[in-house]
Motif scaffolding. Structure first.
Motif, PDB file in Angstrom:
ATOM      1  N   VAL A 246       0.870  -1.188   0.000  1.00 31.17           N
ATOM      2  CA  VAL A 246       0.000   0.000   0.000  1.00 31.17           C
ATOM      3  C   VAL A 246       0.898   1.226   0.000  1.00 31.17           C
ATOM      4  CG1 VAL A 246      -1.920   1.192   1.112  1.00 31.17           C
ATOM      5  CG2 VAL A 246      -1.694  -1.282   1.352  1.00 31.17           C
TER       6      VAL A 246
ATOM      7  N   GLY B 148     -10.261  -4.488   5.741  1.00 31.84           N
ATOM      8  CA  GLY B 148     -10.541  -3.410   4.794  1.00 31.84           C
ATOM      9  C   GLY B 148      -9.896  -2.133   5.286  1.00 31.84           C
TER      10      GLY B 148
ATOM     11  N   ARG C 193      -5.857   4.568  -0.101  1.00 34.37           N
ATOM     12  CA  ARG C 193      -6.922   4.219  -1.037  1.00 34.37           C
ATOM     13  C   ARG C 193      -8.006   3.440  -0.303  1.00 34.37           C
ATOM     14  NH1 ARG C 193      -2.999   0.139  -2.447  1.00 34.37           N
ATOM     15  NH2 ARG C 193      -3.902  -1.971  -2.455  1.00 34.37           N
TER      16      ARG C 193
ATOM     17  N   ILE D 239     -10.111   0.309   0.395  1.00 32.19           N
ATOM     18  CA  ILE D 239     -10.024  -1.146   0.254  1.00 32.19           C
ATOM     19  C   ILE D 239     -11.264  -1.746   0.905  1.00 32.19           C
ATOM     20  CG2 ILE D 239      -8.708  -3.232   0.790  1.00 32.19           C
ATOM     21  CD1 ILE D 239      -6.207  -1.517   0.977  1.00 32.19           C
TER      22      ILE D 239
END
Length: 242
Positions: A148, A174, A152, A154
């Motif tokens: 990563v 997440g 962003r 997820i």
């Protein structure tokens, strides 16, 4: 020091077993043949000792300093070291987070898996400086990149499913961008029996995203990425070289 792992430490070995199977070969590739006469090899965030075993196997003559701030994780680490005669002779287990870890005067190499993103940029810069002062020219700092490089979204996804006895364990993870370079990851462990969820353990933590080029700039070192081992793709590992 924030303890990121005690909440879900009971499940950690399920992840660590799979993680070491993929990250162990490239780490071995980086470390094999390294001169370890300058000082111990430092592992920051040793967890339960799975990666410690990889380091010890790759460097059979090395003294290893395994640092782990979580008391729960450190208990498992100490147990793993204590029951192996070779590890017991060569590995010293210490308490301490990366930000305030007491370091020996000399080091031969450093391994940092699953840790760098828990540190802010100023904390990382300070760490790189402390490590560089103790490493000889050409010595590596091996960093797990975690895949990563910038914040962003997820969506939650089941990342692992394992059965032990009559229970099945699912790991869901997440993440969402927060501020600046940071993301907040949320993890949930679900324990199922006969197809029914009987327990859930949820946790969250912040992670400051990075790539190996950014780490190299912070450290004032050269860098390279390792993306495969034995011709197979692996989780990215970065190597910083003084």
């Amino acid at each position: 020091m924030i303890d990121y792992y005690s909440t879900s430490a009971e499940f950690y070995e399920l992840v660590a077993t799979r993680h070491t199977a993929s990250s162990g070969p490239p780490l071995t590739r980086v470390l094999t043949g390294l001169d370890v006469t300058h000082g111990p090899v430092l592992e920051i965030g040793a967890g339960t000792g799975r990666v410690t075993e990889v380091v010890a196997a790759a460097l059979p003559e090395a003294e290893i300093l395994a640092a782990e701030p979580s008391a729960t994780m450190r208990a498992m680490l100490t147990s793993r070291v204590a029951r192996d005669p070779d590890l017991r002779r060569r590995v010293t287990v210490v308490d301490g987070a990366a930000q305030d870890l007491v370091l020996p005067e000399r080091l031969s190499a450093v391994v940092i898996f699953g840790v760098a993103g828990h540190l802010t940029v100023p904390e990382r810069v300070a760490l790189w400086k402390r490590l560089a002062d103790r490493l000889p020219d050409g010595a590596p700092i091996v960093v797990e990149l975690m895949g990563v490089s910038s914040p962003r979204h997820i969506p939650p996804v089941m990342s692992l499913r394992e059965t032990i006895g009559r229970q099945t364990y699912e790991w869901w993870i997440g993440g969402e961008p927060t501020e600046g370079d940071a993301m907040r990851f949320t993890t949930t462990w679900k324990v199922l029996r006969n197809g029914r969820t009987v327990r859930e353990v949820a946790d969250s933590y912040d992670w400051h995203t990075f790539d190996v080029a950014r780490l190299a700039r912070e450290a004032g070192m050269t860098s390279r990425r390792i993306t495969e081992a034995g011709g197979r793709p692996i989780p990215e590992i970065g190597v910083l070289v003084k």
